[in-house]
Design an enzyme around this catalytic site. Structure first.
Site, short mmCIF file in Angstrom:
data_model
loop_
_atom_site.label_atom_id
_atom_site.label_comp_id
_atom_site.label_asym_id
_atom_site.label_seq_id
_atom_site.Cartn_x
_atom_site.Cartn_y
_atom_site.Cartn_z
N ASP A 273 0.84 -1.20 0.00
CA ASP A 273 0.00 0.00 0.00
C ASP A 273 0.88 1.25 0.00
O ASP A 273 1.32 1.71 1.05
CB ASP A 273 -0.92 -0.02 1.23
CG ASP A 273 -1.82 1.22 1.30
OD1 ASP A 273 -1.90 1.95 0.28
OD2 ASP A 273 -2.44 1.44 2.36
N LYS A 280 1.73 7.92 0.33
CA LYS A 280 2.09 7.98 1.74
C LYS A 280 3.45 8.64 1.91
O LYS A 280 4.26 8.61 0.99
CB LYS A 280 2.19 6.55 2.30
CG LYS A 280 0.85 5.88 2.53
CD LYS A 280 1.06 4.49 3.14
CE LYS A 280 -0.27 3.82 3.42
NZ LYS A 280 -1.11 4.50 4.41
N ARG A 354 -11.03 -0.38 2.23
CA ARG A 354 -12.50 -0.46 2.23
C ARG A 354 -13.03 -0.66 0.81
O ARG A 354 -14.10 -1.22 0.63
CB ARG A 354 -13.07 0.79 2.91
CG ARG A 354 -12.69 2.08 2.25
CD ARG A 354 -12.89 3.29 3.16
NE ARG A 354 -11.78 3.47 4.11
CZ ARG A 354 -11.74 4.42 5.03
NH1 ARG A 354 -12.72 5.29 5.14
NH2 ARG A 354 -10.70 4.51 5.85
N1 BES Z 1 -3.23 0.22 5.28
C1 BES Z 1 -3.56 1.53 5.73
C2 BES Z 1 -3.81 1.58 7.23
C3 BES Z 1 -2.59 1.52 8.12
C4 BES Z 1 -1.73 2.58 8.18
C5 BES Z 1 -2.37 0.43 8.91
C6 BES Z 1 -0.63 2.53 9.03
C7 BES Z 1 -1.29 0.37 9.77
C8 BES Z 1 -0.42 1.42 9.83
C9 BES Z 1 -4.83 2.01 5.03
O1 BES Z 1 -4.97 1.61 3.72
C10 BES Z 1 -4.76 3.50 5.02
O2 BES Z 1 -3.91 4.02 4.38
N2 BES Z 1 -5.68 4.12 5.75
C11 BES Z 1 -5.70 5.54 5.84
C12 BES Z 1 -7.15 5.97 5.74
C13 BES Z 1 -7.32 7.45 5.56
C14 BES Z 1 -6.80 7.88 4.21
C15 BES Z 1 -8.79 7.78 5.71
C16 BES Z 1 -5.12 5.93 7.21
O3 BES Z 1 -5.34 5.23 8.19
O4 BES Z 1 -4.39 6.92 7.24
ZN ZN Z 2 -4.07 -0.11 3.23
MN MN Z 3 -4.01 2.93 2.37
#
Ligand code: BES
Ligand code: ZN
Ligand code: MN
Length: 501
Positions: A273, A280, A354
């Site tokens: 991801d 990110k 999601r």
């Molecule tokens: N896989 C990530 C969530 C995550 C981030 C898990 C860091 C463990 C450590 C997920 O896909 C994600 O990026 N979620 C975002 C959602 C936001 C954009 C609403 C998040 O948590 O920042």
């Molecule tokens: Zn993710």
């Molecule tokens: Mn993500």
């Protein structure tokens, strides 16, 4: 590693090593006391001299103790006798396994399963001992060119029970512990593999090996064209920015009555991801190889279930994709149509979990499931809320949530409930589509679950956010294999209830 169970006196064991506990301050456990009596106070004189205080996790290895038949005796500090709970017991067994493995006892007889642990019985102590030993000795070194081999590794551990009548309880506990450990190890291995090896295609191939290894398991892999035909626009929007083709994996375990409705496990399988166009930041981005740990836990739980030959039907559904910012990637603001028909405005391409899950959850309907549980490393917010100790649980059916929390308690793989109240649903508003894929900073874990809840109206459903529990960061970086123990326990409890009906 091989495990077995036995009962008998510690001073009479012919073993490479006999393991007994010492409580703080310098007090003998029952097994240590028996050895002490048989050796004219050998252990108590050591304690008096101050060789071991009995602090939690301390160890002292003795050789050729007179009047005993064992080559070695390992004394393990257990802390204060009255204070032994789950986490103390875990430390005691972990330090035992490490010490035995490093000091050349290839086989050992361990009396620590006779310690009393608050609220836990013999079955629990034996099963945990097996799981903790495997967990402690696990290494992921398949990608190192020079392996640090242990010269005389621990191969066989015999745990004792107080009475002969406990032997069959012990054997069942070992059977469960071994099955769960096999699932945990698979989940760890898949999680620890880097994104350039563990691609959606790799996961599909691994699933096929389960089909080969277990008669009760059948695996089907749907390709991109099939996903297009089924209208999985949300899943496909995530895969669009990557050169790796998405895979939609179905793992069917059938060992119940034909008409018995299945339990469905849906696992998030993002093999890397990057965030996509909503890229990110660089620090710790490598850890996003763990974004398929939900998928890995589904593989692991199904392996444990097949090993235990549970008399039920379980289906694993694993949507796999890589989230990358290619020229063809989804842009923030793009609107797609999910398999359910609901349109989604993708305001942030990093909220991709999601998107792959919603189509998988809609697909689930075709199995007419008894219960559906999805498992996902879904939100960073869950790590902030619960840290690394508990998996977050939400859902639309309280009895299901209750059963999951209980399975977590009894398997020592804990979860904690967060509210999924209607009021939170109001945060999910889009000016241009039916729903947006993000809902602002507040209660991020809950609004992610709200999004999923829009796709799970036709069945009883719970969502496990494992963002904090699936792996460890820092010097101990590595997958934990969680929540395979919780999921397996849920299935064990479920068949136990079925049998009563
Ligand atoms: N896989 C990530 C969530 C995550 C981030 C898990 C860091 C463990 C450590 C997920 O896909 C994600 O990026 N979620 C975002 C959602 C936001 C954009 C609403 C998040 O948590 O920042
Ligand atoms: Zn993710
Ligand atoms: Mn993500």
């Amino acid at each position: 590693m091989e495990f077995s169970v036995k009962s008998g006196n510690p001073e009479k064991q012919r073993s490479a090593c006999v393991v007994v506990g010492i409580f703080e301050p310098r007090r003998l456990s029952a097994a240590a006391d028996k050895i002490d009596s048989a050796t004219n106070g050998y252990l108590s004189s050591l304690l008096r001299r101050g060789d071991l205080e009995g602090k939690l996790g301390q160890t002292l290895l003795l050789h050729n103790v007179p009047e005993t038949l064992a080559e070695r005796i390992l004394l393990v500090g257990c802390g204060r006798e009255r204070e032994i709970g789950d986490s103390q017991y875990r430390k005691i067994i972990a330090s035992t396994a490490t010490t035995l493995n490093e000091t050349g006892s290839m086989e050992a007889t361990c009396y620590l399963t006779e310690l009393s642990v608050k609220g836990r019985n013999t079955h629990w102590k034996l099963r945990q001992a097996v799981e903790i030993s495997h967990d402690t000795l696990y290494r992921f070194d398949s990608l190192k060119s020079k392996k640090e081999d242990t010269r005389r590794p621990l191969r066989k551990l015999i745990f004792t029970v107080p009475r002969r009548s406990d032997l069959s309880i012990g054997e069942q506990a070992i059977r469960e512990g071994a099955a769960i450990s096999k699932g945990v190890t698979l989940a760890k291995d898949l999680g620890n593999l880097p994104g350039n090896i563990c691609t959606p295609n790799y996961l599909a191939k691994q699933a096929k090996t389960l089909d080969r290894d277990y008669k009760s398991i059948k695996v089907t892999v749907h390709e991109k064209t099939a996903m297009e035909k089924m209208g999985m626009g949300a899943l496909l929007a995530v895969a669009k920015g990557s050169r790796e083709a998405p895979k939609f994996i179905i793992i069917e375990y059938n060992h119940g009555k034909k008409k018995q409705k299945p339990i469905c496990f849906v696992g998030k399988g993002i093999t890397f991801d990057s965030g996509g166009i909503s890229l990110k930041p660089s620090p710790a981005m490598d850890e996003m190889k763990y974004d398929m740990c939900g998928a890995a836990s589904v593989f692991g739980a199904l392996v444990a279930c097949a090993e235990l030959e549970l008399a039920m039907n379980v289906i694993g559904i694993v949507p796999c994709a890589e989230n990358k910012p290619d020229g063809n990637a989804t842009n923030p603001g793009d609107i797609v149509t999910s398999m359910s028909g609901q349109t989604i405005e993708i305001l942030n391409t990093d909220a991709e979990g999601r998107l792959v899950l919603c189509d998988a959850l809609t697909y689930c309907e075709k199995f007419n499931p008894e219960k559906v549980i999805d498992i996902a490393t879904l939100t960073g917010a869950c790590v902030i809320a619960l840290g690394n100790h508990a998996t977050g649980v939400m859902g639309n059916h309280n009895p299901l949530i209750h059963d999951i929390l209980n399975a977590g308690k009894s398997s020592a793989d804990r979860a904690w409930g967060l509210p999924l109240w209607e009021e939170y649903q109001d945060q999910l508003k889009s000016n241009f589509a039916d729903i947006p894929n993000i809902a602002g900073r507040e209660a991020g874990t809950i609004t992610a679950a709200c999004f999923l809840s829009r796709f799970t109206k036709k069945y009883h459903w719970a969502h496990l956010d494992i963002a904090g529990t699936a792996w460890k960061s820092g010097t101990e970086k590595g997958a934990t294999g969680r929540p395979v123990p919780l999921l397996t326990q849920y299935l064990i409890d479920y068949v136990t209830e079925l049998a009563k009906k």
